[in-house]
Design an enzyme around this catalytic site. Sequence first.
Site, short mmCIF file in Angstrom:
data_model
loop_
_atom_site.label_atom_id
_atom_site.label_comp_id
_atom_site.label_asym_id
_atom_site.label_seq_id
_atom_site.Cartn_x
_atom_site.Cartn_y
_atom_site.Cartn_z
N ASP A 167 5.21 -0.44 -2.06
CA ASP A 167 3.87 -0.26 -2.65
C ASP A 167 3.39 1.18 -2.61
O ASP A 167 2.46 1.54 -3.32
CB ASP A 167 2.85 -1.09 -1.86
CG ASP A 167 2.90 -2.56 -2.21
OD1 ASP A 167 3.10 -2.88 -3.38
OD2 ASP A 167 2.73 -3.38 -1.28
C1 BGC Z 1 0.40 -0.42 2.67
C2 BGC Z 1 1.42 -1.37 2.13
C3 BGC Z 1 0.72 -2.50 1.48
C4 BGC Z 1 -0.26 -2.00 0.44
C5 BGC Z 1 -1.01 -3.15 -0.15
C6 BGC Z 1 -0.53 0.02 1.58
O1 BGC Z 1 -1.51 0.84 2.08
O2 BGC Z 1 1.03 0.65 3.28
O3 BGC Z 1 2.27 -1.83 3.14
O4 BGC Z 1 1.64 -3.33 0.87
O5 BGC Z 1 -1.16 -1.09 0.99
O6 BGC Z 1 -2.03 -2.80 -0.99
C1 NOJ Z 2 3.53 -5.02 2.24
C2 NOJ Z 2 3.43 -5.81 1.00
O1 NOJ Z 2 2.88 -7.08 1.28
C3 NOJ Z 2 4.77 -5.98 0.34
O2 NOJ Z 2 4.62 -6.63 -0.89
C4 NOJ Z 2 5.43 -4.66 0.16
O3 NOJ Z 2 6.69 -4.86 -0.39
C5 NOJ Z 2 5.52 -3.89 1.47
N1 NOJ Z 2 4.20 -3.78 2.02
C6 NOJ Z 2 6.13 -2.52 1.29
O4 NOJ Z 2 5.26 -1.63 0.66
#
Ligand code: BGC
Ligand code: NOJ
Length: 811
Positions: A483
């Site tokens: 993400d």
């Molecule tokens: C986090 C991710 C997460 C995302 C969701 C980010 O700030 O690092 O792990 O999946 O937010 O919106």
């Molecule tokens: C958490 C999110 O829930 C997941 O969808 C994503 O793949 C990981 N963060 C890595 O960014």
Amino acid sequence: MKFGHFDDHKREYVITNPKTPYPWINYLGCEDFFSIITNTAGGYSFYKDARLRRITRYRYNNVPVDDGGKYFYINENGKVWSPGWKPVKTELDRYECRHGMGYTQITGEVDQLEAEVLYMVPLGYHGEVQRVKLTNHSDRKRSFSLFSFVEWCLWDALEDNTNFQRNFSTGQVEIVDSTIYHKTEYRERRDHYAFYTVNEKVSGLDTDREAFVGLYNGFDAPDAVMECQSRNSHAHGWSPVASHHLQIELLPGEQKELVFVLGYVEVPVADKFVQNQVINKAPAEEMIAKFQSSADVDRAFKELTAFWDDLLSVYQLEHPEQELNRAVNVWNQYQCMVTFNFSRSASLFESGIGRGMGFRDSNQDLIGFVHQVPERARERIIDIASTQFEDGSAYHQYQPLTKKGNDAVGSNFNDDPLWLILGCDEYIKETGDWTILDEMVPFDNDESNKASLFEHLKRSFYHVVHNLGPHKLPLIGRADWNDCLNLNCFSETPGEAFQTTENKEGGVAESVFIAGMFVLYGDAFVKLCEKLDLKEEALEAAGHIHAMKKVVDEHGWDGSWFIRAYDHFGEKVGSDEREEGKIFIESQGMCIMAGIGLEDGRARTALDSVKERLDCEYGIVLNNPAFTKYHVQYGEISTYPEGYKENAGIFCHNNPWIMIAEVLDGNGDAAWEYFRKICPPYLEEISDLHKTEPYVYSQMIAGKDAFKPGEAKNSWLTGTASWNFYVISQYILGIRTDFDGLLINPVIPKAWDGYTVTRKFRGATYRIEVSNPDHVSAGVKDLVLNGEKLDDMLVPICADGSVNQVKVVLG
Ligand code: BGC
Ligand code: NOJ
């Protein structure tokens, strides 16, 4: 340092020191009514949706960290204490919290007076039952007061946290005998209320927080408790609560049991009131009638235990290492149920008001859960697919209550659609239920616009084909699995959300990770087509996959590992050419899982690079070197401090991809070493460093570049649960579900002598004994089913209800 121990027989983690390094929680409920409960009785309840139907209030980011919950107070001649230590924090002579499968039992003892509270959500019940057992272990008569306490949330947890100008005037309750009804907004548009009751006459009650607690106190010293006197307050606005006061006498050795119920009720609109302003309590009374005595609680508890016996019996391992048995047989599977239920919505790190059900997350959560309750996995697949768009793209998430997709956390994450193929594929392999592909499923929840689920999968596949970039690699869109790799975002404005901003619209950044995914899950799509005898379809799809493989060969290999992506300027991301972020874990895992490089040695080279550059004492970090500067063309990943989250944290979710890659390369020792490193029961001894619960996975462990390597955060709601169960059960222990049977192909450490797995599959039971006399990693020498030698590695589907012996000799 440990703060408790596993009780394997009871399937409990027993916390014996309330001052855990962070609150250690459990989940109650596995259908519609849920509670989160910490080891000191903090937490909250909700019905289906932690944002829209929050029943009790909880303050995140509080000081102290966990304040507010389902509290009991005892006042004996001015000495005040709580069985869970908090909130009063009087030193207890004995404290114990047993987190089990869907229940938590907290016991405290002071001066030989013991209070044991069992918290559980019975099966099929829309409420939490709390049984309080009070035992006088002394040889004198004891007289004391017991107070209960919960604080109502005004339903929408986000509103509840923000809209005080309104909320402070709207709270409403009704009181009848020992039952307190919370009915805020009920007379308007709501058709639901909540209640809190006890199966005994009370000597007082409170429903107004200020009256009970006092405006300038905390939960640790409520006025009513300290003065041993309920105020009999009736809340009008402000903060409605529910507290019962019971005066209790216990002779030496005597025990008393009380049953409290916190319930949720929905009433058809036409039946909401019995007269103006008086709510229809009949459904609540019916619920209350079910829990009139401790025996009722015992019965429900037995049912819950039997339910879990049954769920967990589908895959049971007997292995010489007890830590592994714990993980495989109990806790990993339990966490898979929890992630399936909650996706990323409600934990101590997910506030219940942020994210709902993730498109990619829920598909991945499925793969560790589908063997437990396949019907629910089926329903989930349909729900997820119903939010897909006609062009194959997807909302990134949907709200569990409405089941409708929303853009709140952005969309156009171009990996999303492909995960649907994984979910379906694993579902069919577990169940053999091909009819799911014929289900007519809407696009964007529009009932007038439907197509078969198979067609949805096809749209997922072709969404990639239709969205290729300059190198003919898949366009990354907002981001792929990571993400925070926001290659089209280019944010220089404070506060702009990386996941919802796209300043380079129509961006050309490409993802090698999605390319690997396309080869892997595209191939799964091809196999489904072949099984369905759709030869043309299969052939055409196979052509696209073939082309993608060639593109990865040409543009995806950096010399010693797979490149991660191409940025907006066509520069390589995750390449030796870069100063920071030379190598990323995701493309190594995904490309090798897809089989790329296995034959020509590139997979081995890439895995050696992973070992050399990404592996550390606590797991495999996401990238290396960590970013120390903000690279506007990379987005959020380069904003995080080194060693945390997506910037070189150990993002446990994708460690199993490397384990699978090692398995596919036949390297059982390496796969096992990676598995063991992050497997919670093996980390119990370092609980003080690790910080989060030693019985479940956390999303992230601080990596080698972090200030505190080894410290975990974000426990419970992470794809780590399902992927680790998937890798250990199917790849390392090697019992893989397939369309026509169980594929047996263990890839284990050479030192192992063997193990036994009991697997229930499509109505039959298989007792699979694996022995490793030659101490190899892989290679099935002999496979014998019920005394008959099999020619290949597939154990066919046996008769319904049959119990079958499978002997596997490696060598
Ligand atoms: C986090 C991710 C997460 C995302 C969701 C980010 O700030 O690092 O792990 O999946 O937010 O919106
Ligand atoms: C958490 C999110 O829930 C997941 O969808 C994503 O793949 C990981 N963060 C890595 O960014």
